[in-house]
Design an enzyme around this catalytic site. Structure first.
Site, mmCIF file in Angstrom:
data_model
loop_
_atom_site.group_PDB
_atom_site.id
_atom_site.type_symbol
_atom_site.label_atom_id
_atom_site.label_comp_id
_atom_site.label_asym_id
_atom_site.label_seq_id
_atom_site.Cartn_x
_atom_site.Cartn_y
_atom_site.Cartn_z
ATOM 1 N N TYR A 11 0.986 -0.975 0.214
ATOM 2 C CA TYR A 11 -0.115 0.384 0.250
ATOM 3 C C TYR A 11 0.564 1.491 0.425
ATOM 4 C CZ TYR A 11 -2.390 4.255 2.384
ATOM 5 O OH TYR A 11 -3.071 5.240 3.049
ATOM 6 N N TYR A 142 5.626 -6.537 17.052
ATOM 7 C CA TYR A 142 5.452 -5.362 15.661
ATOM 8 C C TYR A 142 6.642 -4.508 16.007
ATOM 9 C CZ TYR A 142 4.079 -2.273 12.390
ATOM 10 O OH TYR A 142 4.510 -1.149 11.305
ATOM 11 N N PHE A 169 3.075 7.717 11.755
ATOM 12 C CA PHE A 169 2.238 7.819 12.130
ATOM 13 C C PHE A 169 0.631 7.158 11.478
ATOM 14 C CE2 PHE A 169 2.709 9.365 16.818
ATOM 15 C CZ PHE A 169 4.073 9.537 16.401
ATOM 16 N N ARG A 279 -9.607 -2.412 23.691
ATOM 17 C CA ARG A 279 -9.213 -3.305 23.609
ATOM 18 C C ARG A 279 -7.974 -2.457 24.259
ATOM 19 N NH1 ARG A 279 -8.304 -2.563 16.984
ATOM 20 N NH2 ARG A 279 -7.817 -1.038 18.239
ATOM 21 N N ASP A 282 -3.792 -0.250 23.468
ATOM 22 C CA ASP A 282 -4.432 0.998 22.685
ATOM 23 C C ASP A 282 -4.324 2.013 24.014
ATOM 24 O OD1 ASP A 282 -4.918 -0.222 20.204
ATOM 25 O OD2 ASP A 282 -7.303 -0.099 20.180
HETATM 26 N N1 NAD Z 1 -0.169 1.384 7.341
HETATM 27 C C1 NAD Z 1 0.533 1.494 7.820
HETATM 28 O O1 NAD Z 1 0.055 2.647 8.813
HETATM 29 C C2 NAD Z 1 1.990 1.862 8.697
HETATM 30 C C3 NAD Z 1 2.389 2.642 9.697
HETATM 31 C C4 NAD Z 1 3.374 2.576 9.965
HETATM 32 C C5 NAD Z 1 4.193 1.692 9.944
HETATM 33 N N2 NAD Z 1 4.364 1.017 8.672
HETATM 34 C C6 NAD Z 1 5.423 0.140 7.664
HETATM 35 O O2 NAD Z 1 5.507 -0.055 6.194
HETATM 36 C C7 NAD Z 1 5.927 -0.072 5.644
HETATM 37 C C8 NAD Z 1 4.977 -0.822 4.194
HETATM 38 O O3 NAD Z 1 3.730 -0.671 4.903
HETATM 39 P P1 NAD Z 1 2.188 -1.021 4.216
HETATM 40 O O4 NAD Z 1 1.327 -0.865 4.800
HETATM 41 O O5 NAD Z 1 1.814 -0.370 2.825
HETATM 42 O O6 NAD Z 1 1.928 -2.829 4.247
HETATM 43 P P2 NAD Z 1 1.508 -3.882 3.121
HETATM 44 O O7 NAD Z 1 1.609 -4.919 3.378
HETATM 45 O O8 NAD Z 1 0.400 -3.098 1.912
HETATM 46 O O9 NAD Z 1 3.101 -3.628 2.511
HETATM 47 C C9 NAD Z 1 4.352 -4.221 2.580
HETATM 48 C C10 NAD Z 1 5.143 -5.130 1.780
HETATM 49 O O10 NAD Z 1 5.774 -5.228 1.526
HETATM 50 C C11 NAD Z 1 6.407 -7.273 1.305
HETATM 51 N N3 NAD Z 1 7.356 -8.083 2.172
HETATM 52 C C12 NAD Z 1 6.670 -8.302 3.220
HETATM 53 N N4 NAD Z 1 7.733 -9.190 3.818
HETATM 54 C C13 NAD Z 1 8.782 -9.252 2.990
HETATM 55 C C14 NAD Z 1 9.798 -10.234 2.556
HETATM 56 N N5 NAD Z 1 10.254 -10.725 3.304
HETATM 57 N N6 NAD Z 1 10.171 -9.910 2.094
HETATM 58 C C15 NAD Z 1 9.728 -9.206 0.336
HETATM 59 N N7 NAD Z 1 9.139 -7.923 0.672
HETATM 60 C C16 NAD Z 1 7.952 -8.399 1.702
HETATM 61 C C17 NAD Z 1 4.813 -7.463 0.632
HETATM 62 O O11 NAD Z 1 4.239 -8.420 -0.433
HETATM 63 C C18 NAD Z 1 4.066 -6.181 0.889
HETATM 64 O O12 NAD Z 1 4.417 -5.692 -0.374
HETATM 65 C C19 NAD Z 1 6.210 -1.150 6.661
HETATM 66 O O13 NAD Z 1 7.218 -1.625 6.728
HETATM 67 C C20 NAD Z 1 5.199 -1.388 8.123
HETATM 68 O O14 NAD Z 1 5.414 -1.482 8.813
HETATM 69 C C21 NAD Z 1 2.449 1.083 7.810
#
Ligand code: NAD
Length: 317
Positions: A11, A142, A169, A279, A282
């Protein structure tokens, strides 16, 4: 610039890829498609599971073929609840994956890295606006993997790595239908999915010490977040980096009930939310102090809650 982007089919990653390409950078995406969606991006990804034993060799091959200017590392598992159930898998994927990436970068002298961290590193902060120096203690595996990841990035300065940890955030919104957040893991996509199924959104906890009793979070538009990544890459070009860690938020809090009010407006659906118990785990309030990123990177979010919720609703419909 030649950028290596991990997690680019995800995403957030797909928004970073789209913006980077619009800004004229060449982007190579590594993603194992475990949670990513291939058709979010215009061309095939390099399918490497970063946590696998062969990943250092495969990344090395990629780095031999292309001299990358910087790496943006987003690939990770991100489900807090799941991290409590299978912590080993989170440590393997999030920490093992980053370790493999750093090994390959070190071998090939790739010395700039933007790392995707999280406000989950703060645990249960007691400040109204939490700043990067707050001694947070993550309260789930996490968040622990993200804080340990930040340490790994900082430690790699020993061999010359310039690294930036971006603590996101609450990321929401979308630039298009194609890049929408389809995982039902965060308030806005969950509530939208519930409405589309004819269900009522649920509010967990209405007796928090906040003005309306529901939890307060800092919602940042994913397009603003994408911009922060490219600004961070630019920051790594400066001769000296004063800081390695930056909050990415708006500095504005919104309660669950306020978010649902925006959703009522965006959707035109007059729903009644279901009020439920709290929950565990939180924090009542988690809002970024954004002074550092504003001052050092010149980053300021341009979208507010209304645009975030409307873009998420439009992308899902
Ligand atoms: N969405 C949020 O609100 C949020 C908040 C804080 C941090 N994050 C961090 O942002 C990053 C992206 O999040 P997102 O929301 O886009 O999630 P997402 O699950 O949509 O994207 C993660 C991507 O990484 C790939 N992936 C996962 N493990 C892998 C591996 N071992 N090898 C290769 N590819 C791998 C997945 O296929 C996916 O395309 C993550 O690191 C997440 O922890 C997200």
């Amino acid at each position: 610039m030649k950028l290596l982007l991990t997690g680019g089919a995800g995403y957030i990653g797909s928004h970073v890829a789209a913006l980077a390409e619009r800004e004229g950078h060449s982007v190579t995406i590594v993603d194992d498609l475990s949670t990513g969606i291939a058709n979010r991006i215009p061309r095939p990804v390099v399918d490497i599971n970063l946590a696998s034993t062969e990943s250092v060799e495969r990344l090395s091959r990629l780095m031999r073929e292309t001299e990358f200017d910087a790496v943006i590392h987003l690939a990770a598992r991100k489900q807090v609840g799941q991290s409590v159930e299978i912590p080993e898998q989170y440590f393997l994927d999030n920490i093992g994956g980053l370790a493999n990436l750093l090994l390959a970068m070190r071998e090939h002298d790739v010395k700039k890295l933007v790392f995707s961290s999280s406000a989950a590193t703060y645990g249960m902060p007691t400040l109204d606006l939490v700043d990067e120096d707050y001694p947070g203690v993550p309260i789930n595996p996490y968040g622990q993997t993200k804080l340990a990841g930040e340490w790994m990035v900082k430690n790699a300065a020993a061999w010359g790595l310039r690294g930036v940890n971006l603590r996101y955030f609450n990321v929401a919104g979308s630039e298009s239908k194609k890049l929408a957040d389809t995982a039902e893991l965060n308030l806005i996509p969950i509530a939208i999915a519930q409405l589309k199924r004819g269900e009522q959104p649920i509010v967990f906890g209405t007796d928090y010490p906040t003005p309306d009793g529901s939890c307060i979070r800092d919602y940042v538009h994913v397009e603003d977040l994408a911009k922060a990544h490219l600004m961070a890459v630019g920051y790594l070009d400066r001769p000296v980096q004063e800081f390695a860690t930056f909050n990415v938020g708006t500095g504005q809090g919104a309660s669950v009930l306020e978010v649902l009010e925006e959703l009522r407006e965006a959707s035109g659906i007059e729903f009644e939310e279901v009020l439920a118990d709290r929950r565990p785990g939180d924090p009542p309030r988690l809002v970024a102090n954004t002074n550092r990123i504003e001052k050092m990177l010149g980053f300021k979010a341009s979208f507010g809650l209304k645009e975030i919720v409307k873009s998420a609703w439009d992308a899902a419909n």
